[in-house]
Design a protein around this motif. Structure first.
Motif, PDB file in Angstrom:
ATOM      1  N   LEU A   1      -1.719  56.847  87.632  1.00  0.00           N
ATOM      2  CA  LEU A   1      -0.755  57.282  88.883  1.00  0.00           C
ATOM      3  C   LEU A   1      -1.599  57.183  89.982  1.00  0.00           C
ATOM      4  CD1 LEU A   1       1.434  58.800  89.974  1.00  0.00           C
ATOM      5  CD2 LEU A   1       0.301  60.962  89.269  1.00  0.00           C
ATOM      6  N   CYS A   2      -2.883  57.750  90.274  1.00  0.00           N
ATOM      7  CA  CYS A   2      -3.535  57.992  91.709  1.00  0.00           C
ATOM      8  C   CYS A   2      -3.640  56.112  92.027  1.00  0.00           C
ATOM      9  CB  CYS A   2      -4.896  58.324  91.507  1.00  0.00           C
ATOM     10  SG  CYS A   2      -4.726  60.301  91.156  1.00  0.00           S
ATOM     11  N   LEU A   3      -4.197  55.245  91.268  1.00  0.00           N
ATOM     12  CA  LEU A   3      -4.139  53.807  91.688  1.00  0.00           C
ATOM     13  C   LEU A   3      -2.955  53.310  91.921  1.00  0.00           C
ATOM     14  CD1 LEU A   3      -6.311  52.582  88.606  1.00  0.00           C
ATOM     15  CD2 LEU A   3      -7.019  53.071  91.028  1.00  0.00           C
ATOM     16  N   GLY A   4      -1.695  53.652  91.340  1.00  0.00           N
ATOM     17  CA  GLY A   4      -0.596  53.153  91.766  1.00  0.00           C
ATOM     18  C   GLY A   4      -0.127  53.746  93.236  1.00  0.00           C
ATOM     19  N   LEU A   5      -0.664  54.828  93.597  1.00  0.00           N
ATOM     20  CA  LEU A   5      -0.297  55.506  94.854  1.00  0.00           C
ATOM     21  C   LEU A   5      -1.217  54.995  96.058  1.00  0.00           C
ATOM     22  CD1 LEU A   5       0.061  59.156  93.950  1.00  0.00           C
ATOM     23  CD2 LEU A   5       1.708  57.767  94.483  1.00  0.00           C
ATOM     24  N   GLY A   6      -1.963  53.990  95.866  1.00  0.00           N
ATOM     25  CA  GLY A   6      -2.817  53.273  97.098  1.00  0.00           C
ATOM     26  C   GLY A   6      -4.290  53.701  97.205  1.00  0.00           C
ATOM     27  N   GLY A   7      -4.729  52.958  98.034  1.00  0.00           N
ATOM     28  CA  GLY A   7      -6.234  53.252  98.266  1.00  0.00           C
ATOM     29  C   GLY A   7      -6.779  54.702  98.826  1.00  0.00           C
ATOM     30  N   HIS A   8      -5.754  55.438  99.472  1.00  0.00           N
ATOM     31  CA  HIS A   8      -6.236  56.839  99.695  1.00  0.00           C
ATOM     32  C   HIS A   8      -6.475  57.816  98.488  1.00  0.00           C
ATOM     33  CE1 HIS A   8      -2.020  57.251  99.081  1.00  0.00           C
ATOM     34  NE2 HIS A   8      -1.965  58.687  99.087  1.00  0.00           N
ATOM     35  N   ARG A   9      -6.188  57.142  97.266  1.00  0.00           N
ATOM     36  CA  ARG A   9      -6.193  57.888  95.927  1.00  0.00           C
ATOM     37  C   ARG A   9      -7.265  57.546  94.998  1.00  0.00           C
ATOM     38  NH1 ARG A   9      -1.795  61.702  94.900  1.00  0.00           N
ATOM     39  NH2 ARG A   9      -2.999  62.512  93.164  1.00  0.00           N
ATOM     40  N   VAL A  10      -7.918  56.173  95.401  1.00  0.00           N
ATOM     41  CA  VAL A  10      -8.975  55.785  94.575  1.00  0.00           C
ATOM     42  C   VAL A  10     -10.010  56.555  94.107  1.00  0.00           C
ATOM     43  CG1 VAL A  10     -10.618  53.779  94.491  1.00  0.00           C
ATOM     44  CG2 VAL A  10      -8.294  53.271  95.431  1.00  0.00           C
ATOM     45  N   GLU A  11     -10.623  57.353  95.004  1.00  0.00           N
ATOM     46  CA  GLU A  11     -11.574  58.404  94.653  1.00  0.00           C
ATOM     47  C   GLU A  11     -10.957  59.208  93.537  1.00  0.00           C
ATOM     48  OE1 GLU A  11     -14.818  61.298  96.547  1.00  0.00           O
ATOM     49  OE2 GLU A  11     -13.638  60.261  97.764  1.00  0.00           O
ATOM     50  N   GLU A  12      -9.979  59.738  93.747  1.00  0.00           N
ATOM     51  CA  GLU A  12      -9.573  60.707  92.670  1.00  0.00           C
ATOM     52  C   GLU A  12      -9.144  59.883  91.459  1.00  0.00           C
ATOM     53  OE1 GLU A  12      -5.769  63.916  92.290  1.00  0.00           O
ATOM     54  OE2 GLU A  12      -6.002  62.727  94.017  1.00  0.00           O
ATOM     55  N   ALA A  13      -8.962  58.803  91.400  1.00  0.00           N
ATOM     56  CA  ALA A  13      -8.453  57.869  90.522  1.00  0.00           C
ATOM     57  C   ALA A  13      -9.801  57.591  89.467  1.00  0.00           C
ATOM     58  CB  ALA A  13      -7.804  56.648  90.751  1.00  0.00           C
ATOM     59  N   GLU A  14     -10.978  57.228  90.214  1.00  0.00           N
ATOM     60  CA  GLU A  14     -12.243  57.016  89.596  1.00  0.00           C
ATOM     61  C   GLU A  14     -12.816  58.327  88.847  1.00  0.00           C
ATOM     62  OE1 GLU A  14     -14.633  55.816  92.771  1.00  0.00           O
ATOM     63  OE2 GLU A  14     -14.101  53.645  92.692  1.00  0.00           O
ATOM     64  N   LYS A  15     -12.673  59.556  89.289  1.00  0.00           N
ATOM     65  CA  LYS A  15     -12.928  60.823  88.680  1.00  0.00           C
ATOM     66  C   LYS A  15     -11.990  60.947  87.499  1.00  0.00           C
ATOM     67  CE  LYS A  15     -14.425  63.212  92.965  1.00  0.00           C
ATOM     68  NZ  LYS A  15     -14.189  64.262  93.770  1.00  0.00           N
ATOM     69  N   CYS A  16     -10.808  60.775  87.359  1.00  0.00           N
ATOM     70  CA  CYS A  16      -9.646  60.798  86.299  1.00  0.00           C
ATOM     71  C   CYS A  16     -10.275  59.854  85.300  1.00  0.00           C
ATOM     72  CB  CYS A  16      -8.508  60.403  86.698  1.00  0.00           C
ATOM     73  SG  CYS A  16      -7.706  61.684  87.693  1.00  0.00           S
ATOM     74  N   LEU A  17     -10.683  58.629  85.619  1.00  0.00           N
ATOM     75  CA  LEU A  17     -10.898  57.329  84.690  1.00  0.00           C
ATOM     76  C   LEU A  17     -12.305  57.660  83.996  1.00  0.00           C
ATOM     77  CD1 LEU A  17      -9.888  54.166  86.542  1.00  0.00           C
ATOM     78  CD2 LEU A  17      -8.820  55.627  84.875  1.00  0.00           C
ATOM     79  N   GLY A  18     -13.235  58.285  84.943  1.00  0.00           N
ATOM     80  CA  GLY A  18     -14.603  58.930  84.428  1.00  0.00           C
ATOM     81  C   GLY A  18     -14.293  59.676  83.287  1.00  0.00           C
ATOM     82  N   GLN A  19     -13.394  60.922  83.495  1.00  0.00           N
ATOM     83  CA  GLN A  19     -13.201  62.031  82.449  1.00  0.00           C
ATOM     84  C   GLN A  19     -12.427  61.312  81.164  1.00  0.00           C
ATOM     85  OE1 GLN A  19     -14.573  64.534  82.875  1.00  0.00           O
ATOM     86  NE2 GLN A  19     -13.614  65.794  81.056  1.00  0.00           N
ATOM     87  N   ALA A  20     -11.567  60.369  81.585  1.00  0.00           N
ATOM     88  CA  ALA A  20     -11.038  59.758  80.285  1.00  0.00           C
ATOM     89  C   ALA A  20     -11.863  59.062  79.443  1.00  0.00           C
ATOM     90  CB  ALA A  20      -9.870  58.747  80.934  1.00  0.00           C
ATOM     91  N   LEU A  21     -12.995  58.513  80.019  1.00  0.00           N
ATOM     92  CA  LEU A  21     -14.055  57.647  79.393  1.00  0.00           C
ATOM     93  C   LEU A  21     -14.834  58.659  78.653  1.00  0.00           C
ATOM     94  CD1 LEU A  21     -14.576  54.491  81.785  1.00  0.00           C
ATOM     95  CD2 LEU A  21     -12.981  54.675  79.639  1.00  0.00           C
ATOM     96  N   ARG A  22     -15.229  59.571  79.358  1.00  0.00           N
ATOM     97  CA  ARG A  22     -16.183  60.610  78.573  1.00  0.00           C
ATOM     98  C   ARG A  22     -15.354  61.144  77.509  1.00  0.00           C
ATOM     99  NH1 ARG A  22     -17.882  61.608  84.119  1.00  0.00           N
ATOM    100  NH2 ARG A  22     -16.126  62.989  84.439  1.00  0.00           N
ATOM    101  N   LEU A  23     -14.312  61.196  77.252  1.00  0.00           N
ATOM    102  CA  LEU A  23     -13.344  61.713  76.196  1.00  0.00           C
ATOM    103  C   LEU A  23     -13.144  60.484  75.399  1.00  0.00           C
ATOM    104  CD1 LEU A  23     -11.141  64.343  78.316  1.00  0.00           C
ATOM    105  CD2 LEU A  23     -12.937  64.893  76.630  1.00  0.00           C
ATOM    106  N   ASN A  24     -13.846  59.759  75.497  1.00  0.00           N
ATOM    107  CA  ASN A  24     -13.488  58.281  74.551  1.00  0.00           C
ATOM    108  C   ASN A  24     -12.149  57.867  74.403  1.00  0.00           C
ATOM    109  OD1 ASN A  24     -16.227  58.490  73.592  1.00  0.00           O
ATOM    110  ND2 ASN A  24     -15.726  60.497  72.296  1.00  0.00           N
ATOM    111  N   PHE A  25     -11.515  57.882  75.506  1.00  0.00           N
ATOM    112  CA  PHE A  25      -9.964  57.167  75.417  1.00  0.00           C
ATOM    113  C   PHE A  25     -10.291  55.621  75.200  1.00  0.00           C
ATOM    114  CE2 PHE A  25      -6.942  54.667  78.277  1.00  0.00           C
ATOM    115  CZ  PHE A  25      -5.878  55.346  77.595  1.00  0.00           C
ATOM    116  N   ASP A  26      -9.451  55.235  74.178  1.00  0.00           N
ATOM    117  CA  ASP A  26      -9.737  53.817  73.742  1.00  0.00           C
ATOM    118  C   ASP A  26      -8.345  53.019  73.672  1.00  0.00           C
ATOM    119  OD1 ASP A  26      -8.654  55.255  71.628  1.00  0.00           O
ATOM    120  OD2 ASP A  26     -10.145  54.817  70.077  1.00  0.00           O
ATOM    121  N   ASN A  27      -7.412  53.326  74.273  1.00  0.00           N
ATOM    122  CA  ASN A  27      -6.138  52.559  74.303  1.00  0.00           C
ATOM    123  C   ASN A  27      -6.178  51.222  75.050  1.00  0.00           C
ATOM    124  OD1 ASN A  27      -3.525  51.537  75.146  1.00  0.00           O
ATOM    125  ND2 ASN A  27      -2.574  53.545  74.144  1.00  0.00           N
TER     126      ASN A  27
END
Length: 281
Positions: free
Chosen positions: A146-172
């Motif tokens: 969602l954050c990535l789809g909203l544009g560059g101003h949400r990229v930093e937030e997107a990276e934090k979300c993705l970091g958390q997803a990967l720490r939780l072993n997201f594997d889709n």
């Protein structure tokens, strides 16, 4: 009970007919609801057309009594896969109303809103899902998307979300690939490479032959090319070109991109041979 017996025996026709017969003799709404749910599950398990399965789920939902959360989620998921997003959203919202504690119902509502470009509603639903379960990697991944789809101003937030997803072993693998594509569009190529390599790893580990989708390899090649790693990109492209099971149009596009890189690298003989392959498509 008879339907479950046939299900155990893997006799699809008999099991479905038995469930249909049970519906015909039901004398109260609770039993009828459960029979429609059983029928829908049998139809889904035995790969009947999605519209038939959805019709059965819908009959169960419309009886007017609360149905199990599992049935709500299965119905919403099937509608999403069928591209019936508005219907899926309404089912998910019913689930949110029936089961106020369900992060999964909120997640499905968020996914529907995201796919429908209703970003504010998607954010509300995903935020609620995250409050209910902040240890769910899938919720964090969709929040990142969602954050990535909203544009560059949400990229930093997107990276934090993705970091958390990967720490939780997201594997889709499919969503990882979609995230990689979104990162590419915003020029975040290093993050895109990490995500697509994770998707490739998931695909390889989940396949008995270690098979990786040609689409994922093509995307990795594109990302590497964008990072001026032409020789490495060519290696990925060549695997796609040599995959006879891959989509012909994909192989042709990959061949054309590969030809451009081979020419740039001065690998003339390989370029000539590849041009012949392109002409054969």
């Amino acid at each position: 009970a008879e339907a479950l017996h046939f299900k155990f025996e893997s006799d699809a026709t008999a099991a479905i007919k038995s469930a249909e017969s049970a519906i015909a003799v039901c004398d109260n709404p609770s039993d009828e609801k459960l029979c429609w749910l059983l029928l829908s599950q049998l139809q889904e398990e035995y790969n009947l057309p999605p519209e038939e399965v959805c019709a059965s789920y819908n009959r169960a939902l419309n009886i007017g009594e609360e149905i199990p959360l599992e049935g709500i989620l299965s119905f919403a998921n099937l509608l999403i896969k069928s591209g019936r997003l508005e219907e899926a959203l309404q089912v998910a919202l019913k689930g949110c109303k029936m089961y106020t504690y369900s992060s999964s119902a909120c997640l499905f509502a968020g996914i529907c809103c995201l796919r429908l470009d209703r970003f504010a509603d998607a954010e509300d639903a995903l935020h609620e899902a995250n409050i209910l379960d902040n240890r769910n990697g899938e919720i964090w991944a969709y929040f990142g998307l969602l954050c990535l789809g909203l544009g560059g101003h949400r990229v930093e937030e997107a990276e934090k979300c993705l970091g958390q997803a990967l720490r939780l072993n997201f594997d889709n693998a499919g969503i990882l690939r979609e995230l990689a594509s979104a990162c590419m569009s915003l020029g975040k190529l290093e993050l895109a490479e990490d995500l697509i390599r994770r998707a490739i790893s998931v695909e390889s580990n989940s396949s008995e032959q270690g098979k990786v989708s040609a689409f994922s390899r093509k995307m990795l090649g594109d990302i590497l090319a964008g990072q001026n790693q032409a020789a490495t990109a060519v290696n990925e492209y060549q695997q796609v070109i040599g995959d006879e099971a891959a989509d012909t149009n994909l192989r042709q596009r990959t061949s054309e991109d590969c030809l451009t890189l081979l020419t740039k690298l001065g690998r003339r003989e390989e370029a000539i041979a590849l041009k012949q392959i392109i002409d054969s498509f």
